[in-house]
Design a protein around this motif. Structure first.
Motif, PDB file in Angstrom:
ATOM      1  N   UNK A 212       0.820  -1.203   0.000  1.00  0.00           N
ATOM      2  CA  UNK A 212       0.000   0.000   0.000  1.00  0.00           C
ATOM      3  C   UNK A 212       0.857   1.257   0.000  1.00  0.00           C
ATOM      4  N   UNK A 213       0.760   2.102  -1.034  1.00  0.00           N
ATOM      5  CA  UNK A 213       1.536   3.344  -1.045  1.00  0.00           C
ATOM      6  C   UNK A 213       1.066   4.321   0.026  1.00  0.00           C
ATOM      7  N   UNK A 214      -0.229   4.278   0.384  1.00  0.00           N
ATOM      8  CA  UNK A 214      -0.742   5.193   1.411  1.00  0.00           C
ATOM      9  C   UNK A 214      -0.068   4.927   2.755  1.00  0.00           C
ATOM     10  N   UNK A 215       0.004   3.670   3.144  1.00  0.00           N
ATOM     11  CA  UNK A 215       0.615   3.313   4.425  1.00  0.00           C
ATOM     12  C   UNK A 215       2.098   3.676   4.431  1.00  0.00           C
ATOM     13  N   UNK A 216       2.790   3.305   3.367  1.00  0.00           N
ATOM     14  CA  UNK A 216       4.222   3.610   3.288  1.00  0.00           C
ATOM     15  C   UNK A 216       4.474   5.107   3.353  1.00  0.00           C
ATOM     16  N   UNK A 217       3.657   5.880   2.648  1.00  0.00           N
ATOM     17  CA  UNK A 217       3.826   7.328   2.647  1.00  0.00           C
ATOM     18  C   UNK A 217       3.588   7.909   4.030  1.00  0.00           C
ATOM     19  N   UNK A 218       2.602   7.388   4.751  1.00  0.00           N
ATOM     20  CA  UNK A 218       2.306   7.884   6.090  1.00  0.00           C
ATOM     21  C   UNK A 218       3.476   7.638   7.039  1.00  0.00           C
ATOM     22  N   UNK A 219       4.060   6.453   6.953  1.00  0.00           N
ATOM     23  CA  UNK A 219       5.193   6.138   7.831  1.00  0.00           C
ATOM     24  C   UNK A 219       6.393   7.005   7.476  1.00  0.00           C
ATOM     25  N   UNK A 220       6.700   7.108   6.186  1.00  0.00           N
ATOM     26  CA  UNK A 220       7.872   7.871   5.763  1.00  0.00           C
ATOM     27  C   UNK A 220       7.727   9.357   6.073  1.00  0.00           C
ATOM     28  N   UNK A 221       6.501   9.873   6.031  1.00  0.00           N
ATOM     29  CA  UNK A 221       6.271  11.293   6.304  1.00  0.00           C
ATOM     30  C   UNK A 221       6.123  11.587   7.792  1.00  0.00           C
ATOM     31  N   UNK A 222       6.157  10.549   8.630  1.00  0.00           N
ATOM     32  CA  UNK A 222       6.030  10.762  10.066  1.00  0.00           C
ATOM     33  C   UNK A 222       4.651  11.235  10.490  1.00  0.00           C
ATOM     34  N   UNK A 223       3.616  10.781   9.779  1.00  0.00           N
ATOM     35  CA  UNK A 223       2.269  11.244  10.082  1.00  0.00           C
ATOM     36  C   UNK A 223       1.799  10.810  11.463  1.00  0.00           C
ATOM     37  N   UNK A 224       2.269   9.664  11.940  1.00  0.00           N
ATOM     38  CA  UNK A 224       1.880   9.237  13.281  1.00  0.00           C
ATOM     39  C   UNK A 224       2.423  10.170  14.344  1.00  0.00           C
ATOM     40  N   UNK A 225       3.696  10.574  14.187  1.00  0.00           N
ATOM     41  CA  UNK A 225       4.278  11.509  15.134  1.00  0.00           C
ATOM     42  C   UNK A 225       3.608  12.869  15.080  1.00  0.00           C
ATOM     43  N   UNK A 226       3.312  13.344  13.862  1.00  0.00           N
ATOM     44  CA  UNK A 226       2.609  14.623  13.717  1.00  0.00           C
ATOM     45  C   UNK A 226       1.253  14.587  14.406  1.00  0.00           C
ATOM     46  N   UNK A 227       0.534  13.498  14.199  1.00  0.00           N
ATOM     47  CA  UNK A 227      -0.776  13.366  14.808  1.00  0.00           C
ATOM     48  C   UNK A 227      -0.656  13.322  16.333  1.00  0.00           C
ATOM     49  N   UNK A 228       0.317  12.550  16.831  1.00  0.00           N
ATOM     50  CA  UNK A 228       0.503  12.451  18.271  1.00  0.00           C
ATOM     51  C   UNK A 228       0.846  13.780  18.916  1.00  0.00           C
ATOM     52  N   UNK A 229       1.704  14.571  18.260  1.00  0.00           N
ATOM     53  CA  UNK A 229       2.047  15.889  18.811  1.00  0.00           C
ATOM     54  C   UNK A 229       0.837  16.819  18.788  1.00  0.00           C
ATOM     55  N   UNK A 230      -0.036  16.651  17.784  1.00  0.00           N
ATOM     56  CA  UNK A 230      -1.235  17.485  17.714  1.00  0.00           C
ATOM     57  C   UNK A 230      -2.168  17.204  18.890  1.00  0.00           C
ATOM     58  N   UNK A 231      -2.147  15.976  19.403  1.00  0.00           N
ATOM     59  CA  UNK A 231      -3.018  15.658  20.534  1.00  0.00           C
ATOM     60  C   UNK A 231      -2.660  16.460  21.779  1.00  0.00           C
ATOM     61  N   UNK A 232      -1.411  16.921  21.863  1.00  0.00           N
ATOM     62  CA  UNK A 232      -1.014  17.709  23.026  1.00  0.00           C
ATOM     63  C   UNK A 232      -1.672  19.089  23.037  1.00  0.00           C
ATOM     64  N   UNK A 233      -2.232  19.512  21.883  1.00  0.00           N
ATOM     65  CA  UNK A 233      -2.846  20.840  21.828  1.00  0.00           C
ATOM     66  C   UNK A 233      -4.190  20.858  21.118  1.00  0.00           C
ATOM     67  N   UNK A 234      -4.424  19.924  20.214  1.00  0.00           N
ATOM     68  CA  UNK A 234      -5.609  19.969  19.329  1.00  0.00           C
ATOM     69  C   UNK A 234      -6.563  18.841  19.703  1.00  0.00           C
ATOM     70  N   UNK A 235      -7.845  19.138  19.933  1.00  0.00           N
ATOM     71  CA  UNK A 235      -8.692  18.123  20.551  1.00  0.00           C
ATOM     72  C   UNK A 235     -10.049  17.891  19.902  1.00  0.00           C
ATOM     73  N   UNK A 236     -10.397  18.512  18.798  1.00  0.00           N
ATOM     74  CA  UNK A 236     -11.737  18.276  18.273  1.00  0.00           C
ATOM     75  C   UNK A 236     -11.778  18.361  16.750  1.00  0.00           C
ATOM     76  N   UNK A 237     -12.792  17.734  16.168  1.00  0.00           N
ATOM     77  CA  UNK A 237     -13.036  17.825  14.738  1.00  0.00           C
ATOM     78  C   UNK A 237     -12.170  16.950  13.866  1.00  0.00           C
ATOM     79  N   UNK A 238     -11.281  16.177  14.455  1.00  0.00           N
ATOM     80  CA  UNK A 238     -10.328  15.389  13.671  1.00  0.00           C
ATOM     81  C   UNK A 238     -11.036  14.323  12.831  1.00  0.00           C
ATOM     82  N   UNK A 239     -12.063  13.694  13.408  1.00  0.00           N
ATOM     83  CA  UNK A 239     -12.685  12.536  12.763  1.00  0.00           C
ATOM     84  C   UNK A 239     -13.968  12.892  12.033  1.00  0.00           C
ATOM     85  N   UNK A 240     -14.233  14.181  11.851  1.00  0.00           N
ATOM     86  CA  UNK A 240     -15.453  14.588  11.166  1.00  0.00           C
ATOM     87  C   UNK A 240     -16.663  14.613  12.071  1.00  0.00           C
ATOM     88  N   UNK A 241     -16.468  14.312  13.350  1.00  0.00           N
ATOM     89  CA  UNK A 241     -17.550  14.370  14.337  1.00  0.00           C
ATOM     90  C   UNK A 241     -17.059  15.237  15.486  1.00  0.00           C
TER      91      UNK A 241
END
Length: 459
Positions: A212-241
């Motif tokens: 899957x290119x989507x999964x590989x791109x997410x890992x290589x771009x550090x999207x998990x770390x970006x998302x985790x750091x956002x949790x320290x300050x950003x708390x709503x609207x992420x999932x469309x609800x």
């Protein structure tokens, strides 16, 4: 008793059921490793059968929770081929417990401490011989004298030192202050969750998950770390609800707190994953690990957990962080009651939700949800129905625990196929756990009904 491989079914079978059937077919002599009903103890499965007999690391086709007929037959055969060795393991365990009592040792759970050593003794010597008592005593003394053990008691003893706890608390404070700032805004986070949806949609195409290119791109771009750091300050609207917090219950607070050291833990009262102390995080690992001998010693575990607990999402490995994002996207769209309000439209959602919605317990919960009348069973089942209205909470909690265990063992998820195996396995686990709780509640209610009827007749 016939082999499970001879059962007339062409469907996939739960691995746990195959193990149970094969174990019972081994006959007498396994009582020290079995429960009252004859099934293998949970620790027997986790500490002996899976890591030492089945060895899913070498046989990945046997690592799944559900097996096709050929895989089930292979698993059945492996256990039956090890019957004599397992019987000898049971005999050695009896001797080691006898030696433990004679030496007055009370620390630690004997199954945790000796199960794997007993299998090693059975492999090397077979059943105990005349000098088995002396060998058992030597093994018990060796285990008791091993420094830096990998048990909950060793963790508790290590943190009993006030100066050590003070030092760890200072290291936690410093690591928390050194956290990198959140750099992703709301639009960036929305793009990350959209990419997660693309990856989950790939999970519906057989054979396509591994590349899957989507999964590989997410890992290589550090999207998990970006998302985790956002949790320290950003708390709503992420999932469309807007009513779903970005952390989906990974913390009970608005944002994750700075971790504490802690000195104790209870399975019944564990807080949300990102709210746990160092002790609570490692308590779960030491209690559940089937490969405890492969873990670092307690001092090293604590040193690594200090930094890990202050990392984004409480994890070091980026592929595991991305799995949290994928799991969050999946969890936010779980719809076991079939309301159509979750917004989960990927192939992964369709696969998981259709499975849930076929469950008899879910069908009953759905009827209770739309019924204008209160639960006739006194509210017990209604409470379980409530769990199905917020399925993301149990899902994310269990997912994080599994990913954290992999992080401690340095076991990343190299591709989407391995990630999906974990994500889908957690969904199945949560569903089966809910099914078991419904059945347990029904048994209790049935027992109460019979007791009431008997009382009425006697009156």
């Amino acid at each position: 008793m016939p082999s499970s491989s001879q059962q007339p079914t062409g469907e996939r079978r739960p691995r746990a059921l195959v193990i149970d059937h094969a174990w019972r077919g081994l006959g007498p002599g396994l009582e020290p490793l079995s429960g009252p009903g004859g099934a293998p103890l949970t620790r027997t499965v986790k500490l002996i059968l899976l890591p030492l007999v089945v060895r899913p690391a070498l046989r990945p086709e046997l690592a799944a929770d559900f097996l096709d007929p050929a895989q089930a037959a292979r698993l059945d055969g492996l256990i039956r081929e090890s019957g004599a060795r397992l019987a000898a393991t049971a005999q050695w365990f009896t001797l080691l417990k006898k030696a433990r009592r004679a030496l007055g040792i009370v620390a630690g759970n004997p199954q945790d401490l000796y199960f794997q050593r007993c299998f090693e003794l059975a492999t090397e010597f077979g059943a105990p011989s005349l000098d088995g008592d002396a060998t058992a005593r030597a093994v018990v003394e060796e285990v008791a004298d091993t420094p830096g053990g990998r048990t909950v008691d060793a963790l508790k003893d290590h943190l009993a030192d006030a100066a050590r706890r003070f030092r760890l608390d200072g290291e936690l404070a410093a690591a928390w202050e050194r956290r990198p700032p959140a750099t992703a805004d709301a639009a960036s986070i929305a793009a990350i969750t959209a990419r997660a949806a693309e990856a989950l949609d790939t999970c519906g195409a057989p054979g396509a998950t591994r590349t899957s290119p989507s999964y590989t791109a997410m890992v290589e771009a550090g999207h998990g770390g970006l998302f985790g750091r956002a949790l320290w300050t950003y708390t709503s609207g992420v999932w469309g609800h807007d009513d779903l917090p970005a952390h989906l219950g990974l913390t009970g607070l608005r944002t994750p707190p700075r971790p504490e050291v802690g000195r104790g833990a209870s399975t019944a009262t564990l807080p949300a994953p990102l709210d746990r102390t160092l002790f609570e995080r490692l308590f779960v690992v030491l209690q559940s690990s089937a490969h405890r001998e492969e873990l670092p010693t307690v001092p090293e575990l604590l040193a690594r957990e200090t930094g890990r607990s202050c990392a984004p999402l409480g994890l070091y490995d980026e592929s595991l962080r991305v799995a949290v994002v994928l799991g969050g996207r999946l969890a936010a769209g779980l719809d076991p009651l079939g309301t159509g309000e979750s917004g989960g439209g990927t192939a992964a959602h369709r696969a998981v939700n259709s499975r849930w919605q076929r469950e008899a317990s879910v069908l009953r919960a759905r009827r209770m949800t739309v019924s204008p009348h209160p639960d006739p069973d006194g509210g017990v089942l209604d409470a379980l129905a409530q769990d199905l209205r917020t399925p993301w909470a149990a899902y994310m909690r269990r997912l994080w625990v599994r990913l954290h265990g992999r992080d401690v063992r340095d076991a990343p998820l190299p591709d989407l196929a391995s990630a999906w195996s974990v994500l889908d396995g957690v969904a199945r686990s949560v569903m089966m756990d809910h099914r078991a709780r419904v059945r347990s509640a029904l048994r209790v209610l049935s027992t109460g009904s019979h007791a009431s009827a008997a009382g009425a007749r006697s009156a």
